[in-house]
Design a protein around this motif. Structure first.
Motif, mmCIF file in Angstrom:
data_model
loop_
_atom_site.group_PDB
_atom_site.id
_atom_site.type_symbol
_atom_site.label_atom_id
_atom_site.label_comp_id
_atom_site.label_asym_id
_atom_site.label_seq_id
_atom_site.Cartn_x
_atom_site.Cartn_y
_atom_site.Cartn_z
ATOM 1 N N VAL A 298 0.836 -1.192 0.000
ATOM 2 C CA VAL A 298 0.000 0.000 0.000
ATOM 3 C C VAL A 298 0.873 1.246 0.000
ATOM 4 O O VAL A 298 0.544 2.261 -0.598
ATOM 5 N N TYR A 299 2.018 1.135 0.669
ATOM 6 C CA TYR A 299 2.914 2.283 0.728
ATOM 7 C C TYR A 299 3.570 2.522 -0.630
ATOM 8 O O TYR A 299 3.698 3.658 -1.077
ATOM 9 N N PHE A 300 3.985 1.437 -1.282
ATOM 10 C CA PHE A 300 4.766 1.606 -2.513
ATOM 11 C C PHE A 300 3.901 1.822 -3.748
ATOM 12 O O PHE A 300 4.352 2.394 -4.725
ATOM 13 N N PHE A 301 2.656 1.336 -3.727
ATOM 14 C CA PHE A 301 1.792 1.534 -4.888
ATOM 15 C C PHE A 301 0.660 2.450 -4.515
ATOM 16 O O PHE A 301 0.177 2.430 -3.383
ATOM 17 N N ASN A 302 0.252 3.230 -5.457
ATOM 18 C CA ASN A 302 -0.829 4.157 -5.212
ATOM 19 C C ASN A 302 -2.154 3.414 -5.216
ATOM 20 O O ASN A 302 -2.528 2.801 -6.191
ATOM 21 N N MET A 303 -2.854 3.440 -4.087
ATOM 22 C CA MET A 303 -4.143 2.743 -4.039
ATOM 23 C C MET A 303 -5.187 3.686 -3.478
ATOM 24 O O MET A 303 -4.867 4.672 -2.831
ATOM 25 N N SER A 304 -6.433 3.325 -3.728
ATOM 26 C CA SER A 304 -7.493 4.144 -3.135
ATOM 27 C C SER A 304 -7.471 3.909 -1.625
ATOM 28 O O SER A 304 -6.968 2.898 -1.136
#
Lengths: 200, 95, 305, 649
Positions: free
Chosen positions: B26-32
């Protein structure tokens, strides 16, 4: 004192079993203690006043190191208890010593992290958010510190007295405590650091 | 030497590292935000459960019913406190 | 034994006589909100009296019938485990009562948290009521005047109080107009009231706030719109303007009498109406509420800032 | 000089100096008496170092009675001050300190230890155990409570009492508005006592889960034990909340953190929120054991088993869970939306259902019974209608629209006294009379006891029912005075008379104890009330080991069956009994806590660090200590059993 040999040593007397159950109940209370800290944290997380927000001060590297150290120490103390049940005193002591060293490493990183925050202008008195952050992390850190000394006493006792129903019981309860601190850290890691860093 | 590293503990360790890595996604990829929070909640609670069962031996005695009752009770009330407080302090606030 | 009974009788006589004297403030409403609340109170007193009487009657019956001295010597009480029918009645009836009151509470909550129904269409008079140790400041942004420790309001017009505090938490309470609400340092609360009748009333801070708490009261007077307008005009003609220095002096702990000023402190010391909380989560909850309770008033409030 | 100024006597008035002199004289007399009668060693070895649950319970009882006196004097002062309009007996600052102290003392330092006293004395006996699970921890609990109470009580002579109300709402309780050290005392004394309470909760859960006599399943436990169990559960989940709230409050005052500050994002209502997340369950922590006591007394004096045992148990468990859902009703007027208020209104009203079940079950227990009007039973009977009134006014308060009018008024004061006095105070007084022979081996005089009961009941009604009316007439609580024109004078005077009646009742209770010590016959036997549960199956007073032989249970009322159905309770022969050793460490450690607390109150950091190190040394000592306890031999048991005048074989 009646000793029941069909059970692992730490459960072998009635008092030992009472101690373990009592400690679990205590952990129930600890869940609520940290639950309250989280409650207050979530309530105050956006109330940063003129101070920095979490996203501005958190850094991923020290947090990852702390997480890794604590997770590993939790694993190692599990091995220590396993060795204890096998009756291998030396292995058990080795694992316990490694656990405490990892715990010390964790504390080192945490203190360093606090110093960094301090220099970035986030002190205990800056805002409701920083007060709450330091209190939550500090409560966990104080638990780890206390655990360090407690573990030290237990290592001394096991070294001097061997693995007896009494020392096995104490070691087992200490391991519960240490694992529990790891569980709390998981929640701190996820809901304070990661949540704070991914907050837009 | 081998008997000092039981498979159960090792797997527990590997699992908890994997779950930590999953949360890190979640930190490394942009998620809602909703996806991120879901991942956080799922990974944190599974990891806590792994610790309880694998490392803390919560299941091994006949007291385990009392132990789990205590834990569930504690978690339930802690959640009530968290969400109840957020409800009346933040979400249910009318300016 | 006689002394005890006569004491009890004296007690009940005192209580009945005293309640007969004067109408109690809360049960003597002068506005629609207080009326709603008085209705709820009377309704609950009625239902609760019935419950209390049933319990007492059953208790007296049991005590009279099964006292040791009245029973035959060889009477031995039976062993009774319980009875499903009886137990479902003592669970079921309270649940029905709670259900009934739940409906009442939901309806009345929404009523007292909104502009009174019969004045719905009207533009409310917004008054900022703020407390400091141990005074109340009333700012009328619409009329651009401010009073201390007294409050004049027009009748037959919705009133919207914006409450906040310059010190400890206080609670704005005019019992005959409606229930109280907290005034706090870092947020503004809204209280919807209205006055149906003209007259003088007592208002006070109901939440303990230190040394001067007991005296932390204010005088309330409801008057017709025409009289109110006359009063405003008179104030504008005669009162001195409120300066920042004067206001800061007023904020110091202490007591003052009733004061009147032109201008309000909102111009140099605006109310803490900003959002502290997380904005995203706040708004989705609040929006729908703002639509029916809050919409018109919000606009009018912003106009004066 | 500036440094010492904060230790000054807060209200240099003759009354304070008189009480200071009284304290000094009393302490001197105690020291002199102990030395003269050579009782120092007895006191140390039999009481201070004891781990015996009965002695710890007795000490709780004595401490609670002392605190009842202190809190009662406070109450009397408040009623005297408000008896007539514009009274000048107390000034407002003094009045504020008195009502703050009254609330804290009555809840934390009177009602709690009184409940703890009964839990300690009764629970191990009712489940047929020799002691609690952790006797040493039990001593720690008691001494922490005791030191917390002492720390709180010295506040009115050294430095100043807390003056922000027993709820101590921020920002009023913050340094700016409460500059004296009073609120520091509040935060730290309650913290110390609270830790002790948490330990008690853990101790009793473990005891009840694992130490029941053979055959006693959970659904065969006596009602009081059930209530103690449920209360302990509430304690372990509620008290950590208080711990954190007090920690945050302490830090705000001592270290200028911003949790509840008016600036920098602080949120004053968070204190109120956390306080009531603990505070509401706290009410049930007090009331459930009180229910338990009534559930023991009513069957005994109705000569009947408890009606609807299962529904009684279920309703208590439901209450324990529900008590955590309702706290917001303490601040309905904070400005939440109508839907939040509706949710908490409904959850609050729902609690009335399980409570109602209990009321009707007690009534149905008396129905078809054979009712004897003893003192404990009189309290229980008066409890039912009075508590019902308190309960239904609670439902009225739960309706948030109307609560806007009741909140912070005398109506509210009337309501919670109406619940707590007939609920908790009546229960502990009834319980004291009921269990007095169990603790001390003789009965309390019934005739004087009945007079005390009538004075208390009538005094209570006179004191508190008028408050419902003044509340509806707009009298706010915590007002130190009011004007003649307000018209509250007459009813407040009636309240004062009621308070005076209650004071007379307290004097009568003390006199009963004195009279009974002098005149009551000793050797009342094991079962003076013809009771039903296990605690009466052993001698009065109870020998150190409780039961010479652990009883075997196969029903809910094994002792009744043993008396009337020839059930054999004690099977087998005497065996040597293992008992824990006494220890002075709990006392020393708690005394260090006292020093630590005192140092924190006055920000004396060096002393604080030293005493904290002392506390850790005590803990380390416990970790290294080897303590196997001791055994009581069969001969010794036989001797004691013969001396106690009974042989259960």
């Amino acid at each position: 004192m009646k000793v029941d040999h069909s059970q692992p040593l730490e459960y072998s007397t009635e008092q030992n079993r009472l101690n373990i159950l009592g400690f679990w109940v205590f952990l129930g209370a600890e869940i609520m203690l940290f639950g309250t800290l989280f409650t207050s944290y979530f309530t105050l997380v956006d109330r940063t006043g003129d101070g920095p927000t979490g996203a501005e001060i958190f850094e991923i590297f020290p947090v990852l190191m702390e997480t890794f150290l604590l997770l590993t120490s939790s694993f190692v103390i599990g091995l220590g208890i396993h060795a204890m049940r096998l009756g291998k005193k030396k292995a058990m002591l080795t694992f316990f010593v490694i656990t405490l060293l990892l715990g010390l490493g964790f504390l080192g990183f945490e203190i360093d992290e606090f110093m960094v925050y301090y220099h970035e202008g986030a002190t205990l008195q800056t805002s409701a958010f920083t007060s709450m952050l330091f209190t939550t992390l500090g409560t966990h850190g104080a638990h780890v510190t206390l655990g360090f000394f407690w573990g030290l006493f237990i290592i001394i006792q096991v070294a001097k007295r061997g693995i007896t129903p009494a020392t096995a019981n104490k070691s087992f309860i200490f391991s519960l405590y240490w694992h529990f601190l790891d569980v709390v850290w998981i929640f701190i890691f996820t809901f304070i650091y990661l949540e704070g860093m991914t907050r837009v | 030497m081998r008997e000092l590293f039981p498979a159960k503990q090792v797997w527990g360790f590997v699992l908890s590292l994997a779950l930590t890595a999953a949360a890190l996604l979640v930190y490394f990829f942009n998620m809602s935000r909703a996806t991120g929070m879901t991942i956080f909640i799922v990974t944190a609670f599974i990891q806590a459960f792994v610790q309880l069962v694998v490392f803390m031996h919560a299941r091994e005695t006949d007291d385990s019913k009392s132990i789990f009752a205590t834990l569930y009770y504690a978690i339930f009330i802690a959640l009530i406190t968290v969400f109840g407080t957020l409800l009346c302090m933040i979400w249910g606030w009318k300016y | 034994m006689n002394i005890k009974w006569s004491l009890l009788v004296i007690f009940f006589v005192i209580v009945t006589v005293l309640t007969g004297c004067d109408p109690l403030m809360v049960l003597d409403p002068k506005g629609p909100q207080a009326q709603t609340q008085a209705n709820v109170i009377w309704l609950s007193i009625a239902v609760m009296s019935v419950i209390t009487i049933i319990v007492c009657a059953f208790l007296v019956f049991v005590l009279v019938k099964y006292r040791d001295s009245k029973l035959p010597k060889d009477y031995e009480p039976p062993y009774i485990e319980g009875n499903h029918l009886v137990e479902s009645i003592i669970v079921g009836v309270p649940i029905l009562i709670v259900l009934f009151f739940s409906v009442v509470t939901i309806i009345t909550n929404n009523k007292v948290e909104a502009t009174p129904e019969k004045y719905k269409g009207q533009d409310p008079l917004v008054i900022y009521a703020s407390s400091s140790d141990w005074k109340w400041h009333f700012s009328y942004p619409e009329n651009d005047i401010e009073t201390v420790n007294y409050l004049y309001v027009p009748t037959n017009r919705p009133l919207e109080f914006k409450l906040y505090s310059f010190g400890p938490i206080t609670s704005f309470w005019v019992p005959q107009l409606g229930g109280q609400k907290y005034a706090m340092a870092d947020m503004v609360t809204t209280l919807h009231l209205a006055a149906d009748e003209e007259g003088e009333m007592m208002g006070r801070n109901a939440n303990f706030s230190g040394k001067g708490f007991a005296e932390n009261m204010f005088h309330v007077e409801a008057m017709s719109q025409a009289e109110f307008d006359d009063w405003v005009k008179e104030v504008k003609d005669t009162a001195e303007p409120l300066t920042e220095a004067k206001f800061n002096e007023l904020l110091q702990p202490g007591y003052t009498g009733q004061l009147t000023f032109t201008g309000t402190h909102l111009s140099f010391s605006p109310a803490p109406e900003h959002h502290h909380g997380s904005k995203d989560s706040n708004e989705d909850v609040n929006d729908e509420y703002m639509e029916h309770d809050h919409g018109s008033s919000n606009e009018s409030a912003h106009n004066y800032e | 000089m500036g440094y010492f100024a904060k230790f000054a006597v807060p209200h240099p008035s003759p009354a304070i100096y008189a009480s200071m002199i009284a304290i000094v004289v009393t302490v001197f007399l105690i020291i002199f008496g102990l030395t003269y009668f050579k009782k120092w060693i007895y006191l140390w070895s039999e009481w201070i170092t004891t781990v015996d649950h009965k002695k710890i319970g007795t000490m709780y009882l004595i401490a609670a009675l002392l605190m009842l006196f202190r809190g009662g004097v406070d109450a009397l002062m408040m009623r005297a001050q408000t008896a007539v309009p514009d009274n000048k007996l107390l000034d407002s600052q003094h009045y504020n300190e008195v009502f703050s102290a009254h609330g804290v003392i009555m809840i934390i330092f009177m009602a709690m230890p009184y409940i703890m006293a009964f839990m300690n004395i009764v629970v191990p006996l009712q489940i047929g155990a020799r002691d609690v699970a952790f006797p040493r921890l039990n001593a720690v609990s008691f001494w922490l409570f005791f030191m917390g109470a002492m720390l709180f009580n010295i506040s009115f002579v050294i430095g100043g009492s807390p003056d922000a109300g027993w709820t101590s709402y921020f920002p009023l309780a913050d340094n700016e508005f409460s500059p004296s050290v009073g609120t520091n005392y509040y935060m730290i004394a309650i913290q110390i006592a609270g830790i002790g309470t948490l330990m008690t909760g853990i101790n009793f859960i473990t005891t009840i889960l694992r130490m029941r006599a053979p055959g006693m399943t959970l659904m065969r436990m006596p009602m009081f034990t059930w209530s103690a169990f449920v209360t302990s559960i509430i304690i372990i989940f509620a008290f950590p909340v208080l711990t954190i709230a007090l920690l945050m409050g302490t830090m705000d005052r001592l270290f200028e953190t911003k949790f509840f500050a008016m600036t920098d994002g602080g949120m004053d209502m968070l204190w109120a929120n956390l306080f009531w997340v603990w505070g509401h369950p706290e009410v049930y922590i007090l009331i459930l054991p009180a229910f338990g006591i009534f559930s023991e007394i009513i069957p005994t004096f109705s000569r009947r088993n408890i009606y609807g045992y299962k529904s009684m148990v279920i309703s208590m468990v439901v209450i324990s869970l529900y008590s955590f859902f309702v706290w917001t009703h303490h601040f309905f007027t904070m400005g939440q939306t109508a839907y939040v208020n509706s949710i908490f209104s409904i959850t609050t009203m729902v609690i009335a259902v399980p409570t109602g079940i209990k009321i009707f079950n007690w009534l149905l227990t008396m129905w078809k019974g054979r009712i004897r009007f003893t003192v404990p039973m009189l309290y229980s009977i008066a409890f039912i209608p009075l508590f019902t009134i308190g309960g239904v006014t609670g439902v009225m308060l739960a309706m948030s629209a109307a609560d806007y009018q009741y909140h912070n008024t005398m109506f509210l004061v009337a309501h919670f006294h109406n619940v707590i006095i007939p609920g908790v105070a009546f229960a502990v007084l009834a319980g004291s009379t009921y269990y007095w022979p169990k603790i001390f081996g003789f009965m309390l005089n019934e005739r004087i006891g009945k007079w005390a009961f009538w004075f208390l009941t009538i005094g209570f009604s006179l004191a508190f029912f008028p408050m419902y009316i003044t509340g509806l007439d707009g009298q706010a609580r915590r007002m130190y005075t009011y004007s003649e024109a307000s018209g509250y004078g007459l009813l407040n005077f009636v309240s004062f008379i009621g308070a005076a009646f209650m004071a007379i009742s307290f004097v009568l209770i003390v006199y009963t104890i004195y009279y009974s010590i002098r005149h009551s016959p000793r050797h009342v036997g094991g079962d003076p009330w013809d009771a039903r549960s296990l605690e009466w199956a052993t001698h009065n007073p109870v020998p150190e080991y409780n039961f010479a032989i652990i009883p075997q249970v196969d029903s809910r009322e094994p002792f009744w069956d043993a008396k009337y159905k020839r059930y054999e309770l004690f099977k087998g022969d005497y065996k040597k009994i293992h008992m824990p050793n006494n220890s002075g460490v709990p006392f020393i450690m708690s005394a260090l806590f006292f020093v630590f607390g005192f140092a924190l109150v006055f920000s004396m950091w060096i002393l604080a660090v030293i005493s904290l190190i002392g506390i850790f040394i005590c803990m380390a000592h416990r970790s290294f200590e080897i303590d196997h306890g001791h055994y009581i031999s069969v001969e010794e048991i036989k001797e004691t059993e013969v001396k106690m005048g009974g042989n259960h074989k």
